[in-house]
Design a protein around this motif. Structure first.
Motif, PDB file in Angstrom:
ATOM      1  N   ILE A   1       1.142  -1.140   0.064  1.00  0.00           N
ATOM      2  CA  ILE A   1      -0.079   0.080   0.016  1.00  0.00           C
ATOM      3  C   ILE A   1       0.506   1.057  -0.077  1.00  0.00           C
TER       4      ILE A   1
ATOM      5  N   ALA B   1      -1.287   4.401   2.432  1.00  0.00           N
ATOM      6  CA  ALA B   1      -1.968   4.034   3.481  1.00  0.00           C
ATOM      7  C   ALA B   1      -3.121   5.700   3.670  1.00  0.00           C
TER       8      ALA B   1
ATOM      9  N   ALA C   1       0.609  -4.191   5.990  1.00  0.00           N
ATOM     10  CA  ALA C   1      -0.700  -2.320   4.985  1.00  0.00           C
ATOM     11  C   ALA C   1       0.562  -1.321   5.250  1.00  0.00           C
TER      12      ALA C   1
ATOM     13  N   MET D   1      -5.443  -3.971  -0.092  1.00  0.00           N
ATOM     14  CA  MET D   1      -4.528  -4.444  -0.732  1.00  0.00           C
ATOM     15  C   MET D   1      -5.383  -4.650  -1.691  1.00  0.00           C
TER      16      MET D   1
END
Length: 394
Positions: A40, A43, A123, A310
């Motif tokens: 990612i 974020a 993530a 994701m």
């Protein structure tokens, strides 16, 4: 050689060849698309700005400019970071303390809070790197040599070149325990197969036993048939989590009474979904083969394998059709993060809507089934009429 030829003829006489050729291609395409986002880069984070200064605004803009950080919200008042992380709207919360600009001018350190949700560690790796890069760049804007020449002490130079220190806290799963990821994901997959597998066969079983038409005279009775499976599944979840806490050291913060409502909603919704999938199967054996229509999407799109954020955008939307997606929202938000049920009103509304949709589909399937049975009865009633007329003439 004869056996080989015989087996070859058997294989090409059915669909085996097409399955062997097409299945790997389909799986490759699906998995390639699902896992194409292996990280990612934007974020979502929330920032609590207690400094309210020109410099704090500049720092927020620099953080947002990082390819790994997406400053989604800025809060001017003090907010409990947990409140912002419960519902997975943000992956982290950055706390900018008051007096930060003044401390920078005076060569004093400011402690910036960085609260990271480590239940989704896949993530947040790049997010942590991005924040560290921005702070490091800010600390290096002043040259140590020129500061030394100006007569500042080593302590003042350290304060100026390392003016801000990020105090990072990995919340909820600081040790990256697999109990909260792989193990619980596997347990939920097994539970899904057991509950859905049982509910899939309800309608086909009634059809084989010749009781479906009679049972459909009471539509609510059809829906209520899923409750035993939902209740047993709910109890099984409690037992599984209890064992994982005692044996595996699972960190689970929610009270069992609070989890009763989301657990029961999940198992009921899952059972209704399975009933929809298995409705048209002619018998229980045929229905059991449809379990993969539910298991594979749930495994890939619900967050059991990787964070939902994701996934490609369209698959995130599809994932909300799956009961397991909502189940993981409650499991992580309440069980792992310790949020109370009152913080999850939107999620409760979402799973109730999903349950209502599945119930409505079942009612529609009942109407279609009744019409089909009525047509069959009408045809059967017409058959003896010509035969009786022929006997009368003879």
């Amino acid at each position: 050689m004869k056996a080989l030829i015989d087996e070859w003829k058997h294989m090409i006489s059915g669909k085996t060849v097409f399955i062997l050729l097409l299945a790997p291609i389909i799986v490759s395409v699906v998995f390639g698309y699902v896992f194409k986002n292996n990280q990612i880069n934007e974020a979502p984070v929330a920032i609590i700005d207690q400094d309210h200064s020109s410099y704090s605004s500049q720092l927020i803009n620099k953080l947002d400019a990082s390819q790994y950080v997406n400053v989604k919200s800025v809060y001017e008042n003090n907010v409990d970071p947990n409140m912002l992380l419960y519902n997975e709207k943000y992956f982290a919360v950055i706390y900018l303390p008051s007096g930060m600009e003044a401390n920078r001018m005076q060569g004093k350190q400011s402690n910036i809070g960085f609260y990271v949700d480590n239940t989704v560690s896949q993530a947040t790796g790049n997010l942590r790197t991005g924040v560290t890069e921005v702070i490091t760049a800010e600390n290096a804007t002043l040259a140590a040599g020129s500061l030394k020449a100006s007569g500042l002490t080593d302590g003042q130079i350290s304060g100026m070149t390392s003016n801000m220190v990020v105090q990072q806290r990995l919340l909820y799963n600081p040790t990256n325990s697999t109990m909260m990821s792989s193990v619980l994901g596997f347990v939920n997959t097994v539970m899904l197969s057991l509950i859905a597998g049982a509910a899939l066969s309800i309608i086909p079983r009634l059809r084989v036993e010749g009781r479906l038409q009679e049972e459909m005279q009471n539509p609510m009775g059809i829906l209520l048939r899923v409750l035993p499976y939902a209740l047993v599944g709910c109890i099984s979840f409690f037992l599984s989590i209890g064992l994982l806490k005692q044996v595996g050291g699972l960190r689970f913060e929610a009270g069992m009474l609070q989890m009763l409502i989301p657990f029961m909603l999940y198992t009921t919704t899952l059972s209704l979904f399975a009933m929809v999938i298995g409705w048209t199967a002619p018998n229980p054996d045929k229905a059991s083969g449809r379990i993969m229509l539910l298991m594979m999407p749930s495994f890939l799109l619900s967050g059991a394998q990787l964070p939902v954020a994701m996934l490609p955008g369209p698959l995130q939307v599809v994932g909300h059709i799956l009961p397991l997606t909502w189940h993981f929202k409650f499991l992580r938000g309440m069980g792992f993060r310790g949020g109370e049920l009152r913080y999850f009103i939107p999620e409760l509304g979402g799973i109730l809507i999903l349950m209502s949709v599945f119930a409505a589909i079942i009612f529609i399937l009942m109407v279609i089934e009744k019409r089909k049975l009525s047509k069959m009865e009408a045809k059967e009633a017409e058959v003896p009429v010509p035969q009786q007329q022929t006997l009368a003439h003879s």
